[in-house]
Scaffold this motif. Structure first.
Motif, short mmCIF file in Angstrom:
data_model
loop_
_atom_site.label_atom_id
_atom_site.label_comp_id
_atom_site.label_asym_id
_atom_site.label_seq_id
_atom_site.Cartn_x
_atom_site.Cartn_y
_atom_site.Cartn_z
N LYS A 1 41.47 27.63 54.67
CA LYS A 1 42.05 28.98 54.52
C LYS A 1 42.66 29.46 55.84
CE LYS A 1 39.34 30.77 50.66
NZ LYS A 1 38.09 31.46 50.29
N THR A 2 41.95 29.20 56.93
CA THR A 2 42.45 29.59 58.26
C THR A 2 43.74 28.84 58.57
OG1 THR A 2 40.17 29.89 58.98
CG2 THR A 2 41.81 29.75 60.71
N LEU A 3 43.76 27.53 58.25
CA LEU A 3 44.96 26.71 58.50
C LEU A 3 46.14 27.23 57.68
CD1 LEU A 3 43.22 23.23 58.46
CD2 LEU A 3 44.47 24.15 60.41
N LYS A 4 45.89 27.62 56.46
CA LYS A 4 46.95 28.14 55.56
C LYS A 4 47.60 29.39 56.17
CE LYS A 4 47.43 29.78 50.78
NZ LYS A 4 48.52 29.07 50.12
N GLN A 5 46.74 30.22 56.82
CA GLN A 5 47.27 31.45 57.45
C GLN A 5 47.96 31.16 58.78
OE1 GLN A 5 43.68 33.75 57.66
NE2 GLN A 5 43.76 34.41 55.53
N GLU A 6 47.28 30.39 59.61
CA GLU A 6 47.78 30.20 60.98
C GLU A 6 48.91 29.18 61.11
OE1 GLU A 6 44.44 29.42 63.51
OE2 GLU A 6 43.53 31.38 63.13
N LYS B 1 54.41 22.63 52.78
CA LYS B 1 53.92 23.44 53.92
C LYS B 1 52.60 24.11 53.54
CE LYS B 1 58.36 24.45 56.10
NZ LYS B 1 59.26 23.58 55.34
N TRP B 2 51.81 24.46 54.57
CA TRP B 2 50.51 25.10 54.34
C TRP B 2 50.63 26.34 53.47
CZ3 TRP B 2 45.76 23.32 55.03
CH2 TRP B 2 45.55 22.25 55.91
N ALA B 3 51.67 27.12 53.71
CA ALA B 3 51.84 28.39 52.97
C ALA B 3 52.00 28.16 51.47
CB ALA B 3 53.05 29.15 53.51
N ASP B 4 52.52 27.00 51.10
CA ASP B 4 52.82 26.74 49.68
C ASP B 4 51.66 26.10 48.90
OD1 ASP B 4 55.34 27.68 50.26
OD2 ASP B 4 56.09 25.69 50.82
N LEU B 5 50.53 25.91 49.55
CA LEU B 5 49.40 25.28 48.86
C LEU B 5 48.80 26.21 47.80
CD1 LEU B 5 47.19 23.39 51.48
CD2 LEU B 5 48.83 22.44 49.88
N SER B 6 48.58 25.67 46.61
CA SER B 6 47.92 26.45 45.55
C SER B 6 46.42 26.40 45.77
CB SER B 6 48.26 25.87 44.18
OG SER B 6 47.64 24.60 44.03
N LYS B 7 45.70 27.27 45.09
CA LYS B 7 44.24 27.31 45.21
C LYS B 7 43.65 25.98 44.71
CE LYS B 7 40.26 30.19 44.09
NZ LYS B 7 39.69 31.24 43.24
N LEU B 8 44.23 25.45 43.65
CA LEU B 8 43.77 24.19 43.06
C LEU B 8 43.95 23.03 44.04
CD1 LEU B 8 42.55 23.58 40.25
CD2 LEU B 8 44.77 22.63 39.61
N GLN B 9 45.11 23.00 44.72
CA GLN B 9 45.38 21.95 45.71
C GLN B 9 44.40 22.02 46.88
OE1 GLN B 9 49.57 22.86 46.26
NE2 GLN B 9 50.15 20.83 45.48
N MET B 10 44.11 23.26 47.29
CA MET B 10 43.14 23.46 48.39
C MET B 10 41.77 22.93 48.00
SD MET B 10 44.32 25.61 51.06
CE MET B 10 43.30 27.03 51.38
N GLN B 11 41.37 23.22 46.75
CA GLN B 11 40.07 22.77 46.27
C GLN B 11 40.02 21.24 46.20
OE1 GLN B 11 39.74 24.86 42.54
NE2 GLN B 11 38.52 26.52 43.41
N GLU B 12 41.11 20.66 45.70
CA GLU B 12 41.18 19.19 45.56
C GLU B 12 41.14 18.52 46.94
OE1 GLU B 12 41.13 15.50 44.13
OE2 GLU B 12 40.83 17.30 42.94
N SER C 1 45.42 14.33 47.04
CA SER C 1 45.09 15.65 46.47
C SER C 1 46.25 16.24 45.67
CB SER C 1 44.73 16.62 47.61
OG SER C 1 43.76 16.06 48.45
N GLY C 2 47.31 15.44 45.50
CA GLY C 2 48.47 15.91 44.73
C GLY C 2 49.38 16.80 45.55
N ILE C 3 49.31 16.69 46.87
CA ILE C 3 50.15 17.50 47.76
C ILE C 3 51.26 16.61 48.31
CG2 ILE C 3 50.17 18.87 49.90
CD1 ILE C 3 47.06 19.25 49.39
#
Length: 403
Positions: A275-280, A313-324, A306-308
């Motif tokens: 989550k921190t990486l997604k923001q920063e 980019k970090w900003a475009d990651l979905s919640k599902l992708q983050m979980q995976e 993980s299907g990414i």
């Protein structure tokens, strides 16, 4: 005609030689012979530790040392209080061989050559007048009027005391069963896992400090994990194979492992970091640089798994992708399909039932004047010099209590 000796040792390996030398040093009058079935003695010593001979491990506390033995932990506690790693170092120094400690605790001759250990043993046997007889494959053992009679293909031997140091030799185990000894069925220990998986296919040579768990068991191991052409190896895997030797044998080497590539991080820790990486790092590409202590190549592979997409980019990651991604990092599921063993480093779990041995003397509880040294008994250890330490300790105790 019989050849008569006071003591015969069957097996010209590490345990056999160490036992013979220690007995002869304590009592120079004894007539001692080592019988070896091969043309050469100490062949396993020669190739051990990649030809350097991993003599012992720098763990000097007996109660800690026993923890490296999946089989034999309880039985070795007393023996290690009598002859431990420090005593091994001292013994070899007295015999002209200096040892050194490496970063991981393994100990080798300063010369970095197993030949140094072989020369040490051969010189000692020669000096002490111990007969080393090669090409003597034992065909039968009898107890005749209080004496042991041993027959090879071409010779007969008689001795008062018989020591078996034959390692994992099925033929000798069979003979012992005829004497009423129980043999724990041998299964391989110290093997690597065969895994075909797209996530690691292009990564041979990559390593990580990981925690590996075998699904539906209590087997867990932490340490360096090495990705190989055929799957996974390294201390984490070898430890798991040693502790799980019987369980994994019963599974026919078909099982599932979970790999936590981040070792001690859990789901919550990883979610916070991501989550921190997604923001920063919103505008940076996810796959380009590993934010954890794993290599960029491994990170990129787990990101793709993980299907990414590699350009995401970090900003475009979905919640599902983050979980995976979190799941791939701390609970990657891999299917193991078989094992690979290295013949030269081969260790067996199995051997003479430990309840039938007196660990104060290494004598059989069933037969007087029959003794055991080394891996012939149901004791084995993980990699790192521990199997040799068992050979030295059992040989020393045997010698100390025999004369």
């Amino acid at each position: 005609m019989n050849q008569n000796f006071d003591i015969i040792i069957v097996g010209g390996g590490a345990a056999g030689f160490f036992t013979a030398i220690n007995i002869a040093e304590k009592n120079k009058k004894l007539k001692i012979a080592i019988l070896e079935r091969g043309k050469e003695v100490l062949s396993k010593v020669r190739i051990s530790g990649g030809g350097r001979c991993n003599v012992t491990h720098a763990c000097f506390e007996p109660n800690e040392l026993v923890k490296f033995y999946p089989r034999g932990e309880k039985e070795l506690r007393g023996p290690f209080h009598q002859f431990c790693s420090g005593d091994t170092i001292e013994w070899f120094e007295k015999h002209g061989v200096a040892l050194k400690i490496e970063e991981d605790g393994r100990m080798f001759p300063v010369s970095n050559s197993s030949q140094t250990i072989i020369d040490c043993f051969l010189q000692a046997t020669q000096k002490l007048g111990i007969s080393v007889l090669t090409g003597q494959s034992v065909q039968s053992i009898y107890n005749k009027e209080g004496l042991w009679q041993i027959e090879s293909q071409n010779e007969k031997y008689l001795t008062e005391k018989l020591i078996l140091a034959t390692g994992s030799n099925p033929k000798v185990w069979e003979m012992l069963q005829n004497f009423g000894h129980a043999i724990v069925e041998p299964v391989p220990s110290l093997f690597t896992f065969n895994i075909k998986d797209s996530r690691i296919k292009e990564l041979p040579g990559v390593s990580a400090l990981a925690t590996v768990t075998v699904k539906d068991t209590k087997l867990v191991s932490t340490g360096p994990l090495l990705i190989t052409h055929w799957g996974m190896s390294g201390p984490a895997i070898l430890k798991l194979s040693a502790w799980g030797a019987r369980i994994l044998h019963d599974k026919n080497y078909q099982f599932t492992v979970y790999v936590n590539w981040l070792n001690d991080l859990d789901t919550e820790d990883v979610e916070k970091v991501l989550k921190t990486l997604k923001q920063e790092h919103a505008k940076k590409m996810v796959s380009k640089k590993s934010p954890f202590e794993i290599t960029n190549r491994l990170w990129e592979s787990l990101v793709l798994a993980s299907g990414i997409q590699s350009e995401t980019k970090w900003a475009d990651l979905s919640k599902l992708q983050m979980q995976e991604l979190g799941q791939q990092l701390i609970k990657g599921t891999f299917q193991v399909n078989g094992k690979s063993t290295f013949k030269e480093e081969f260790v067996t779990a199995g051997g003479i039932n430990l309840k039938e041995i007196n660990f104060k003397t290494m004598e059989s509880k069933l037969h007087a004047n029959l003794y055991f040294a080394g891996e012939i008994v149901n004791i084995d250890a993980i990699t790192g010099g521990f199997n040799f330490q068992n050979a030295w300790t059992s040989g020393f105790i045997l010698a100390d209590n025999l004369v």
